[in-house]
Design a protein around this motif. Structure first.
Motif, mmCIF file in Angstrom:
data_model
loop_
_atom_site.group_PDB
_atom_site.id
_atom_site.type_symbol
_atom_site.label_atom_id
_atom_site.label_comp_id
_atom_site.label_asym_id
_atom_site.label_seq_id
_atom_site.Cartn_x
_atom_site.Cartn_y
_atom_site.Cartn_z
ATOM 1 N N GLU A 1 0.828 -1.211 0.000
ATOM 2 C CA GLU A 1 0.000 0.000 0.000
ATOM 3 C C GLU A 1 0.858 1.256 0.000
ATOM 4 O O GLU A 1 0.358 2.355 -0.147
ATOM 5 N N GLY A 2 2.165 1.089 0.224
ATOM 6 C CA GLY A 2 3.083 2.217 0.208
ATOM 7 C C GLY A 2 3.496 2.714 1.569
ATOM 8 O O GLY A 2 4.200 3.711 1.688
ATOM 9 N N THR A 3 3.079 2.055 2.638
ATOM 10 C CA THR A 3 3.460 2.477 3.986
ATOM 11 C C THR A 3 4.864 1.969 4.302
ATOM 12 O O THR A 3 5.170 0.809 4.102
ATOM 13 N N LEU A 4 5.699 2.875 4.795
ATOM 14 C CA LEU A 4 7.064 2.545 5.190
ATOM 15 C C LEU A 4 7.176 2.794 6.693
ATOM 16 O O LEU A 4 6.841 3.875 7.173
ATOM 17 N N THR A 5 7.625 1.791 7.446
ATOM 18 C CA THR A 5 7.765 1.918 8.897
ATOM 19 C C THR A 5 9.194 1.575 9.273
ATOM 20 O O THR A 5 9.762 0.623 8.756
ATOM 21 N N CYS A 6 9.765 2.371 10.186
ATOM 22 C CA CYS A 6 11.148 2.167 10.601
ATOM 23 C C CYS A 6 11.233 2.258 12.127
ATOM 24 O O CYS A 6 10.648 3.149 12.732
ATOM 25 N N TYR A 7 11.956 1.316 12.740
ATOM 26 C CA TYR A 7 12.168 1.307 14.189
ATOM 27 C C TYR A 7 13.668 1.223 14.434
ATOM 28 O O TYR A 7 14.345 0.384 13.867
ATOM 29 N N ASN A 8 14.208 2.139 15.262
ATOM 30 C CA ASN A 8 15.643 2.100 15.529
ATOM 31 C C ASN A 8 15.937 1.734 16.976
ATOM 32 O O ASN A 8 15.037 1.719 17.808
ATOM 33 N N PRO A 9 17.207 1.421 17.312
ATOM 34 C CA PRO A 9 17.549 0.959 18.665
ATOM 35 C C PRO A 9 17.275 1.985 19.761
ATOM 36 O O PRO A 9 17.105 1.635 20.909
ATOM 37 N N GLU A 10 17.227 3.268 19.418
ATOM 38 C CA GLU A 10 16.930 4.293 20.432
ATOM 39 C C GLU A 10 15.451 4.256 20.815
ATOM 40 O O GLU A 10 15.027 4.934 21.737
ATOM 41 N N GLY A 11 14.642 3.516 20.050
ATOM 42 C CA GLY A 11 13.225 3.383 20.371
ATOM 43 C C GLY A 11 12.315 4.274 19.554
ATOM 44 O O GLY A 11 11.120 4.342 19.814
ATOM 45 N N THR A 12 12.854 4.972 18.571
ATOM 46 C CA THR A 12 12.024 5.840 17.730
ATOM 47 C C THR A 12 11.332 5.014 16.661
ATOM 48 O O THR A 12 11.961 4.224 15.971
ATOM 49 N N LEU A 13 10.030 5.211 16.552
ATOM 50 C CA LEU A 13 9.233 4.541 15.541
ATOM 51 C C LEU A 13 8.772 5.599 14.551
ATOM 52 O O LEU A 13 8.171 6.593 14.935
ATOM 53 N N THR A 14 9.090 5.411 13.275
ATOM 54 C CA THR A 14 8.738 6.378 12.244
ATOM 55 C C THR A 14 7.927 5.681 11.172
ATOM 56 O O THR A 14 8.244 4.567 10.777
ATOM 57 N N SER A 15 6.893 6.363 10.706
ATOM 58 C CA SER A 15 6.032 5.797 9.680
ATOM 59 C C SER A 15 5.767 6.835 8.598
ATOM 60 O O SER A 15 5.570 8.014 8.893
ATOM 61 N N TYR A 16 5.751 6.387 7.342
ATOM 62 C CA TYR A 16 5.471 7.260 6.205
ATOM 63 C C TYR A 16 4.410 6.586 5.352
ATOM 64 O O TYR A 16 4.513 5.396 5.068
ATOM 65 N N ASN A 17 3.365 7.326 4.971
ATOM 66 C CA ASN A 17 2.337 6.716 4.132
ATOM 67 C C ASN A 17 2.303 7.352 2.745
ATOM 68 O O ASN A 17 2.877 8.420 2.532
ATOM 69 N N PRO A 18 1.639 6.718 1.793
ATOM 70 C CA PRO A 18 1.627 7.215 0.404
ATOM 71 C C PRO A 18 0.999 8.606 0.245
ATOM 72 O O PRO A 18 1.276 9.300 -0.714
ATOM 73 N N GLU A 19 0.155 9.007 1.197
ATOM 74 C CA GLU A 19 -0.440 10.344 1.110
ATOM 75 C C GLU A 19 0.585 11.420 1.465
ATOM 76 O O GLU A 19 0.336 12.599 1.292
ATOM 77 N N GLY A 20 1.720 11.009 2.020
ATOM 78 C CA GLY A 20 2.789 11.946 2.320
ATOM 79 C C GLY A 20 2.904 12.322 3.779
ATOM 80 O O GLY A 20 3.675 13.206 4.136
ATOM 81 N N THR A 21 2.161 11.689 4.674
ATOM 82 C CA THR A 21 2.238 12.005 6.095
ATOM 83 C C THR A 21 3.382 11.225 6.737
ATOM 84 O O THR A 21 3.484 10.022 6.576
ATOM 85 N N LEU A 22 4.232 11.938 7.455
ATOM 86 C CA LEU A 22 5.355 11.349 8.172
ATOM 87 C C LEU A 22 5.048 11.456 9.663
ATOM 88 O O LEU A 22 4.782 12.542 10.170
ATOM 89 N N THR A 23 5.053 10.329 10.374
ATOM 90 C CA THR A 23 4.738 10.312 11.798
ATOM 91 C C THR A 23 5.902 9.668 12.541
ATOM 92 O O THR A 23 6.466 8.694 12.088
ATOM 93 N N SER A 24 6.236 10.253 13.699
ATOM 94 C CA SER A 24 7.346 9.737 14.489
ATOM 95 C C SER A 24 6.951 9.696 15.961
ATOM 96 O O SER A 24 6.311 10.610 16.463
ATOM 97 N N TYR A 25 7.357 8.617 16.649
ATOM 98 C CA TYR A 25 7.116 8.467 18.087
ATOM 99 C C TYR A 25 8.445 8.156 18.757
ATOM 100 O O TYR A 25 9.147 7.245 18.339
ATOM 101 N N THR A 26 8.797 8.936 19.785
ATOM 102 C CA THR A 26 10.066 8.721 20.485
ATOM 103 C C THR A 26 9.820 8.021 21.813
ATOM 104 O O THR A 26 8.720 8.078 22.356
ATOM 105 N N PRO A 27 10.853 7.366 22.376
ATOM 106 C CA PRO A 27 10.697 6.664 23.654
ATOM 107 C C PRO A 27 10.256 7.593 24.787
ATOM 108 O O PRO A 27 9.644 7.167 25.731
ATOM 109 N N GLY A 28 10.562 8.888 24.693
ATOM 110 C CA GLY A 28 10.147 9.841 25.721
ATOM 111 C C GLY A 28 8.662 10.138 25.670
ATOM 112 O O GLY A 28 8.110 10.782 26.541
#
Length: 182
Positions: free
Chosen positions: A49-76
């Protein structure tokens, strides 16, 4: 490597492992998903569907969708979203919600109920739960309106003006003159 069941796995000397398994991912997602893992412990997943999700060791979760919205969640606990129209929104664990749009307006809402807005012309406006509205202009004028109906203004020339609901207008200037109209 590729096997007849449709699983594709690749590993390179830098340590990146990429896996594509239509059967495994069909259990979770009816569409096939491509997953990649790097030695830095970054896990990336891409679905059709075009969704890209990335999780790194610091705990940040980032998601990008085909509509162009970029969302990020940090461990804090901070959640940030950026839309294709350029609207940037952030929510932190203390409960503050902040939004910035491409025209330059910055708006913030605190858990205590205070709403604050700043525009590119330099005007800062604040509204609190008690009902007081305060505005500061780039020219230096400070204006306040409270729920009882009193309007107070102070300008850079030192003139303080107040108007109350009973119709009294009071003005005080730096020379010490106090004028009242009723």
């Amino acid at each position: 490597s590729y096997n007849p069941e449709g699983t594709l796995t690749s590993y390179n000397p830098e340590g990146t492992l990429t896996s594509y398994n239509p059967e495994v991912h069909k259990q979770v997602n009816p569409e096939s998903t491509l997953t990649s893992y790097t030695p830095e412990s970054t896990l990336t997943s891409y679905n059709p569907e075009g969704t890209l999700t990335c999780y790194n060791p610091e705990g940040t979760l980032t998601s990008y969708n085909p509509e162009g919205t970029l969302t990020s969640y940090t461990p804090g606990g901070t959640l940030t979203s950026n839309t294709p129209k350029g609207i940037l929104t952030s929510y932190n664990p203390e409960g503050t919600l902040t939004s910035y749009n491409p025209e330059g307006t910055l708006t913030s809402y605190s858990p205590e109920g205070t709403l604050t807005s700043y525009n590119p012309e330099g005007t800062l406006t604040s509204y609190n739960p008690e009902g007081t509205l305060t505005s500061y202009s780039p020219e230096g004028t400070l204006t306040s309106y409270n729920p009882e109906g009193t309007l107070t203004s102070y300008n850079p020339k030192g003139i303080l003006t107040s108007y109350n609901p009973e119709g009294t207008l009071t003005s005080y200037n730096p020379e010490g003159t106090l004028t009242s109209y009723n």
